[in-house]
Scaffold this motif. Structure first.
Motif, mmCIF file in Angstrom:
data_model
loop_
_atom_site.group_PDB
_atom_site.id
_atom_site.type_symbol
_atom_site.label_atom_id
_atom_site.label_comp_id
_atom_site.label_asym_id
_atom_site.label_seq_id
_atom_site.Cartn_x
_atom_site.Cartn_y
_atom_site.Cartn_z
ATOM 1 N N GLU A 102 0.816 -1.194 0.000
ATOM 2 C CA GLU A 102 0.000 0.000 0.000
ATOM 3 C C GLU A 102 0.858 1.257 0.000
ATOM 4 O O GLU A 102 1.956 1.279 0.536
ATOM 5 C CB GLU A 102 -0.912 0.013 1.227
ATOM 6 N N GLU A 103 0.313 2.325 -0.584
ATOM 7 C CA GLU A 103 0.966 3.623 -0.539
ATOM 8 C C GLU A 103 0.702 4.265 0.811
ATOM 9 O O GLU A 103 -0.164 3.843 1.579
ATOM 10 C CB GLU A 103 0.428 4.503 -1.673
ATOM 11 N N ALA A 104 1.419 5.358 1.087
ATOM 12 C CA ALA A 104 1.195 6.097 2.320
ATOM 13 C C ALA A 104 -0.204 6.692 2.324
ATOM 14 O O ALA A 104 -0.741 7.062 1.287
ATOM 15 C CB ALA A 104 2.237 7.207 2.462
ATOM 16 N N SER A 105 -0.792 6.797 3.500
ATOM 17 C CA SER A 105 -2.127 7.357 3.627
ATOM 18 C C SER A 105 -2.313 7.809 5.064
ATOM 19 O O SER A 105 -1.403 7.711 5.882
ATOM 20 C CB SER A 105 -3.188 6.304 3.277
ATOM 21 N N SER A 106 -3.535 8.303 5.371
ATOM 22 C CA SER A 106 -3.818 8.671 6.751
ATOM 23 C C SER A 106 -3.778 7.446 7.665
ATOM 24 O O SER A 106 -3.600 7.568 8.861
ATOM 25 C CB SER A 106 -5.191 9.343 6.853
ATOM 26 N N GLU A 107 -3.958 6.246 7.074
ATOM 27 C CA GLU A 107 -3.950 5.017 7.861
ATOM 28 C C GLU A 107 -2.558 4.416 8.006
ATOM 29 O O GLU A 107 -2.328 3.604 8.882
ATOM 30 C CB GLU A 107 -4.883 3.976 7.215
ATOM 31 N N GLN A 108 -1.629 4.790 7.141
ATOM 32 C CA GLN A 108 -0.296 4.202 7.164
ATOM 33 C C GLN A 108 0.716 5.139 6.512
ATOM 34 O O GLN A 108 0.413 5.801 5.529
ATOM 35 C CB GLN A 108 -0.303 2.860 6.419
ATOM 36 N N ALA A 109 1.900 5.216 7.095
ATOM 37 C CA ALA A 109 3.000 5.975 6.484
ATOM 38 C C ALA A 109 4.146 5.010 6.213
ATOM 39 O O ALA A 109 4.430 4.124 7.017
ATOM 40 C CB ALA A 109 3.466 7.095 7.404
ATOM 41 N N VAL A 110 4.800 5.154 5.060
ATOM 42 C CA VAL A 110 5.904 4.268 4.672
ATOM 43 C C VAL A 110 7.173 5.098 4.599
ATOM 44 O O VAL A 110 7.246 6.065 3.846
ATOM 45 C CB VAL A 110 5.621 3.592 3.314
ATOM 46 N N LEU A 111 8.171 4.734 5.397
ATOM 47 C CA LEU A 111 9.392 5.517 5.497
ATOM 48 C C LEU A 111 10.606 4.644 5.200
ATOM 49 O O LEU A 111 10.615 3.458 5.539
ATOM 50 C CB LEU A 111 9.543 6.109 6.905
ATOM 51 N N PRO A 112 11.646 5.222 4.582
ATOM 52 C CA PRO A 112 12.886 4.465 4.369
ATOM 53 C C PRO A 112 13.518 4.122 5.710
ATOM 54 O O PRO A 112 13.681 4.975 6.577
ATOM 55 C CB PRO A 112 13.752 5.431 3.557
ATOM 56 N N ALA A 113 13.879 2.866 5.867
ATOM 57 C CA ALA A 113 14.363 2.395 7.156
ATOM 58 C C ALA A 113 15.629 3.123 7.600
ATOM 59 O O ALA A 113 15.814 3.402 8.782
ATOM 60 C CB ALA A 113 14.607 0.893 7.097
#
Length: 439
Positions: free
Chosen positions: A336-347
């Motif tokens: 999934e892409e980033a959203s209000s429900e989830q954020a995806v960040l480089p480790a």
């Protein structure tokens, strides 16, 4: 009650407790007894002497506790409070004894007591709970005689040649329970001699049916999920179910059981029709608050709680923040892409931990797709986030920059594709997510 199981019988010396003790012995339970001498009246020592004699003849081990009136009630308490406090002292002593010996403890409440309880509560406390009466079991407390009347326990003791003591306070009409016993029930008995058993049976049936209603409320709350509830949800429910759900939510805010009358429930539901932000004081430190068509119940405890303290979130790992659990998961969830429900960040940009904190005045974020920054205050208003909820939402900060506000927005540059581009690997990122774990 089963044969050869330990059972502590609360024995006062009255006809009902004498009957209960002898029956339990005859049924083969491993019986012990507890008598509490409060010293509140001249005949208290005579009650104790009768209990000692009875237990000696039945071969029952008796524990006698002498409790002063000061220990049985708070200073200045009235007669009714004195009786209630004395009862709780007796239950506390019984709980301590059975915690060591095992088993249950039994009180000699009868169908007559049940009828008096239901009628008294019905007169002073409207609502379904008033009609439920005393439960047959509450934890380790059991009431084996709820199916028998006081007349039947008296007849049993007479037939068995068992002596008992009369408590003269039971005839003192300044006690509300005594007025129900000697004035209300006799009047009703003229209409139906079986009034005590009828009222007790009604309470038993309603208690069984209450399990069905409670299950319906549980199901409705599970469907609504955690957190504030859209007022439109209550319009879809039958009025009775909506009222019970509202009461459960009010109780959760109060931290204890409480009543919610039909008129109060109707007033809460009417708040949404008035538009804007509205609140209603329900008493007991609880208020119903409706903002942007969303309902929550606020308590004085919450008002004095202040801002939630910032906490570190280990990567990977999880942390509790107020009513939320915030989690940092390697790999994310399903592409999934980033959203209000989830954020995806480089480790590699996160290190070993990030900071989870509450919103502060002046905070800004660069929401995905906006092309610039925006104050969280304006974002909350645009998204119609209730005021009281704003400072409870978990906000994730990395290197002084807000990268995500749970359920509201993720920052630009923290999509899966952006993470992969910066890291050069689809495996080198972490997904942030949050879920409510407490109402």
């Amino acid at each position: 009650m089963r044969a050869d199981e330990p059972l502590l019988v609360l024995v006062s010396g009255g006809v009902d407790s004498v009957c209960l003790l002898e029956i339990c012995v005859r049924l083969g339970a491993r019986v012990a007894a507890l008598h509490v001498n409060y010293g509140l009246r001249d005949g208290a020592d005579g009650d104790e002497a009768l209990c000692r004699d009875l237990c000696e003849r039945l071969g029952v081990e008796l524990t006698v506790e002498r409790v002063s009136p000061a220990a049985a009630a708070a200073p200045g308490a009235g007669g009714g409070n004195l009786q209630a406090q004395a009862r709780e002292v007796r239950y506390d002593l019984a709980e301590a004894l059975v915690a060591r010996s095992g088993g249950d403890y039994a009180a000699a409440h009868t169908a007559s007591d049940q009828a008096e309880t239901v009628l008294y509560r019905l007169a002073v406390s409207p609502g379904r709970r008033a009609l439920l009466g005393m439960e047959p079991r509450r934890g380790r407390l059991v009431r084996p005689l709820l199916g028998a009347t006081r007349a039947e326990t008296r007849a049993y003791c007479e037939a068995r040649g068992l002596a008992w003591r009369e408590d003269p306070s039971n005839a003192e009409l300044h006690f509300a329970r005594a007025r129900v016993r000697h004035e209300v029930l006799p009047a009703l008995a003229e209409l139906s001699p079986a009034v005590e058993r009828t009222v007790a049976e009604t309470a038993l049936l309603l208690r069984d049916e209450a399990e069905v209603l409670d299950a319906a409320v549980d199901e409705a709350l599970a469907r609504l999920g955690e957190g504030p509830v859209a007022m439109a949800e209550f319009a879809r429910m039958p009025a009775a179910l909506a009222r019970l759900v509202l009461r459960r939510l009010a109780e959760a805010a109060a931290g204890k059981t409480r009543a919610l009358s039909r008129s109060e429930a109707d007033a809460v539901r009417a708040l949404a029709a008035r538009g804007g932000s509205r609140s209603l004081d329900l008493g007991g430190g609880v208020r119903a608050v409706v903002e942007y068509g969303v309902l929550r119940f606020a308590s004085e405890r919450e008002a004095g709680a202040g801002e939630l303290a910032a906490v570190p979130l280990p990567v990977p790992g999880s942390v509790r923040f107020g009513d939320w659990e915030v989690r940092a998961s390697p790999g994310g969830d399903g592409g999934e892409e980033a959203s209000s429900e989830q954020a995806v960040l480089p480790a590699e940009t996160l290190g070993r931990s990030v900071t989870v904190r509450a919103w502060r005045s002046g905070d800004r974020i660069r929401p995905v797709g906006l092309g610039g920054s925006k104050s969280l205050q304006d974002l909350f208003v645009d998204l119609k986030i209730p005021r009281a909820l704003r400072r409870t939402l978990p906000l994730v900060e990395v290197g002084g920059e807000i990268v995500w506000v749970a359920g509201v927005a993720a920052a630009e540059g923290y999509t899966r594709s952006a993470s992969a581009e910066r890291s050069g690997s689809e495996e080198s990122f972490v997904a942030l997510s949050a879920r409510r774990v407490g109402r």
